[in-house]
Design a protein around this motif. Structure first.
Motif, PDB file in Angstrom:
ATOM      1  N   LEU A 319       0.797  -1.221   0.000  1.00 15.05           N
ATOM      2  CA  LEU A 319       0.000   0.000   0.000  1.00 15.05           C
ATOM      3  C   LEU A 319       0.832   1.275   0.000  1.00 15.05           C
ATOM      4  CD1 LEU A 319      -2.709  -1.095   2.580  1.00 15.05           C
ATOM      5  CD2 LEU A 319      -3.028  -0.808   0.114  1.00 15.05           C
ATOM      6  N   VAL A 320       2.142   1.154   0.186  1.00 18.13           N
ATOM      7  CA  VAL A 320       2.987   2.341   0.306  1.00 18.13           C
ATOM      8  C   VAL A 320       4.237   2.202  -0.548  1.00 18.13           C
ATOM      9  CG1 VAL A 320       2.208   2.996   2.615  1.00 18.13           C
ATOM     10  CG2 VAL A 320       4.082   1.360   2.361  1.00 18.13           C
ATOM     11  N   THR A 321       4.812   3.347  -0.856  1.00 14.22           N
ATOM     12  CA  THR A 321       6.082   3.390  -1.567  1.00 14.22           C
ATOM     13  C   THR A 321       6.808   4.651  -1.121  1.00 14.22           C
ATOM     14  OG1 THR A 321       7.098   3.224  -3.769  1.00 14.22           O
ATOM     15  CG2 THR A 321       5.156   4.641  -3.575  1.00 14.22           C
ATOM     16  N   LEU A 322       7.983   4.892  -1.664  1.00 15.55           N
ATOM     17  CA  LEU A 322       8.741   6.103  -1.358  1.00 15.55           C
ATOM     18  C   LEU A 322       8.741   7.017  -2.577  1.00 15.55           C
ATOM     19  CD1 LEU A 322      11.846   4.566   0.475  1.00 15.55           C
ATOM     20  CD2 LEU A 322       9.795   5.568   1.518  1.00 15.55           C
ATOM     21  N   ASP A 323       8.536   8.303  -2.349  1.00 11.89           N
ATOM     22  CA  ASP A 323       8.603   9.255  -3.459  1.00 11.89           C
ATOM     23  C   ASP A 323      10.051   9.657  -3.712  1.00 11.89           C
ATOM     24  OD1 ASP A 323       9.308  11.142  -1.524  1.00 11.89           O
ATOM     25  OD2 ASP A 323       7.349  12.146  -1.547  1.00 11.89           O
ATOM     26  N   ALA A 324      10.258  10.582  -4.627  1.00 10.80           N
ATOM     27  CA  ALA A 324      11.615  10.982  -5.013  1.00 10.80           C
ATOM     28  C   ALA A 324      12.395  11.581  -3.852  1.00 10.80           C
ATOM     29  CB  ALA A 324      11.552  11.965  -6.174  1.00 10.80           C
ATOM     30  N   ASP A 325      11.679  12.074  -2.829  1.00  6.76           N
ATOM     31  CA  ASP A 325      12.337  12.659  -1.665  1.00  6.76           C
ATOM     32  C   ASP A 325      12.524  11.646  -0.536  1.00  6.76           C
ATOM     33  OD1 ASP A 325      12.471  15.223  -2.841  1.00  6.76           O
ATOM     34  OD2 ASP A 325      10.368  15.586  -2.269  1.00  6.76           O
ATOM     35  N   GLY A 326      12.171  10.382  -0.804  1.00  4.96           N
ATOM     36  CA  GLY A 326      12.307   9.356   0.217  1.00  4.96           C
ATOM     37  C   GLY A 326      11.207   9.361   1.254  1.00  4.96           C
ATOM     38  N   GLU A 327      10.087  10.023   0.962  1.00  5.67           N
ATOM     39  CA  GLU A 327       8.967  10.077   1.889  1.00  5.67           C
ATOM     40  C   GLU A 327       7.946   8.990   1.557  1.00  5.67           C
ATOM     41  OE1 GLU A 327       8.809  12.158   4.490  1.00  5.67           O
ATOM     42  OE2 GLU A 327      10.754  13.003   3.913  1.00  5.67           O
ATOM     43  N   MET A 328       7.306   8.414   2.596  1.00  9.19           N
ATOM     44  CA  MET A 328       6.280   7.407   2.381  1.00  9.19           C
ATOM     45  C   MET A 328       5.027   8.038   1.790  1.00  9.19           C
ATOM     46  SD  MET A 328       6.383   5.026   5.773  1.00  9.19           S
ATOM     47  CE  MET A 328       7.931   4.588   6.563  1.00  9.19           C
ATOM     48  N   VAL A 329       4.516   7.418   0.744  1.00  7.04           N
ATOM     49  CA  VAL A 329       3.292   7.881   0.087  1.00  7.04           C
ATOM     50  C   VAL A 329       2.478   6.665  -0.348  1.00  7.04           C
ATOM     51  CG1 VAL A 329       4.277  10.068  -0.729  1.00  7.04           C
ATOM     52  CG2 VAL A 329       4.467   7.996  -2.142  1.00  7.04           C
ATOM     53  N   PRO A 330       1.189   6.852  -0.646  1.00 12.71           N
ATOM     54  CA  PRO A 330       0.386   5.731  -1.129  1.00 12.71           C
ATOM     55  C   PRO A 330       0.928   5.186  -2.447  1.00 12.71           C
ATOM     56  CG  PRO A 330      -1.028   7.509  -0.374  1.00 12.71           C
ATOM     57  CD  PRO A 330       0.365   8.055  -0.398  1.00 12.71           C
TER      58      PRO A 330
END
Length: 409
Positions: A319-330
């Protein structure tokens, strides 16, 4: 009636008798405060810190995964009482069957060799694969199924933490192997349950129900018992106990079971949960691991919704992944499920042990951002606030109850 049956009945009756005052006994214990203390400084930590003195209350967002098996033997009376005392609003019995077709709470039909003392008893000879000692490079092994035993024989076993020592040369040694972050302190006299007994216990504890119909290890039909018979028998035990369908979230990894309930028991089918085990990862943008585009799953999220499925339950990491900034996002998966109007439940928090080295299987899509135990609440916050999950299974429900209470879930 056997002594173990009497013990289970006595404990269930005690829990039922204390239902009216159960709220007085709720406790978070020390773990939520510990996890908050481990968090990186920021607004979420500040908000959770302000809630450390709050009074616990029961929450359906908090689901006891097999009870509270971080510290107590799973699927036992004691484990579920502990989960309820931590405020879990929904409790789980994984359902399988014995040789005489009685439904019991067990995570898998073939797990008795790791969750009970069977290999060290005379019943060990009845196992599908009796214990074999480790020898040279060959590990110790066994496979013992509930379907190898009658209900009476099942009741004679002693429950223990789910573990085994594959280096063992004796049956007693094989019973060890408990993970270092768990404990054997509460294994003595832990009481296993039938599915019907779990219904009475959970009702007595003031909790709701999420039974999981486990995949049989035996070929079906088994002694004339078909898969449809199995799925129906589980629901029939709730109906016999007078439990309203609105209090039951029946689960299965087999979509056909879910569709059976939707068609044949529509009141229960309305809250039937499809446990999604279609796990795949592919490289996403920027080289980050990203859950596979859910639109390519067959059936797709929209197709599931069109079939009448209203609840889906994938593991945490899907349900989650990391964005380009290394933040958890859906993840894309989460977005697709939401777009199809599916309610999302997820599993399993507090099953990974210490998180300082990436969190293992349950944190695999956010491993690069997982370096301390406080990440537990960072992940939970994204799941609740951004993904919008309606419930989270936990091996230590106090962690999830505390968050739910703090956020008003």
């Amino acid at each position: 009636m056997t002594p173990r049956c009497l013990t289970a009945l006595a404990l269930i009756l005690t829990a039922t008798a204390t239902t009216a005052t159960a709220q007085e006994y709720l406790s978070y214990g020390p773990r939520p405060a510990y996890l908050v203390g481990q968090m990186t400084d920021g607004p979420l930590k500040d908000q959770l810190t302000q809630c450390l003195g709050q009074t616990p209350s029961r929450s359906d967002f908090s689901i006891g995964h097999r009870g509270a098996p971080l510290m107590l033997p799973e699927h036992t009376v004691e484990s579920n009482v502990a989960a309820a005392q931590m405020g879990a609003g929904i409790l789980e019995c994984d359902v399988t069957f014995t040789a005489d077709l009685e439904l019991v709470c067990r995570h898998a039909q073939n797990d008795l060799h790791t969750t009970t003392n069977i290999v060290a008893t005379d019943l060990g000879e009845k196992c599908t694969v009796p214990f074999t000692a480790a020898s040279g490079d060959t590990p110790a092994s066994a496979e013992c199924r509930t379907s190898d035993l009658t209900l009476e024989e099942f009741r004679s076993l002693s429950a223990k933490m789910d573990a085994s020592d594959n280096t063992a040369t004796t049956t007693e040694g094989y019973l060890g192997g408990t993970a270092s972050f768990r404990t054997d302190l509460y294994t003595h006299s832990a009481t296993s349950m039938t599915h019907a007994e779990s219904i009475e216990l959970f009702r007595g504890l003031g909790a709701k129900f999420t039974p999981e119909l486990k995949s049989p290890s035996v070929e079906m039909p088994f002694n004339g018992f078909t898969q449809a018979d199995y799925a129906q028998k589980m629901i029939d035990e709730y109906k016999a106990a007078g439990i309203p369908a609105s209090d039951v979230w029946a689960q299965s990894f087999d979509l056909q079971d879910v569709l059976y309930w939707i068609e044949n028991e529509p009141e229960f089918g309305a809250q039937a949960v499809y446990l999604d085990d279609r796990y795949e990862l592919e490289e996403g943008d920027g080289g980050l691991l990203d859950p596979m585009d859910a639109a390519t799953f067959q059936p797709s999220m929209q197709e599931l919704a069109d079939m009448g499925v209203q609840y889906i339950a994938p593991p945490l990491w899907l349900l989650v992944t990391l964005d380009a900034d290394g933040e958890m996002v859906p993840s894309v998966y989460a977005d697709e499920a939401t777009a199809a109007g599916l309610n999302i439940i997820t599993w399993t928090l507090e099953r990974s042990g210490p998180l300082n080295t990436g969190g293992g299987w349950y944190f695999q899509s956010v491993a690069e951002a997982t370096d301390n135990d406080g990440v537990t609440y960072e992940l939970l916050d994204v799941l609740a606030q951004d993904v919008g999950v309606v419930g989270v299974f936990s091996d230590w429900p106090a962690t999830t109850t505390f968050y739910a209470n703090c956020m008003g879930l």
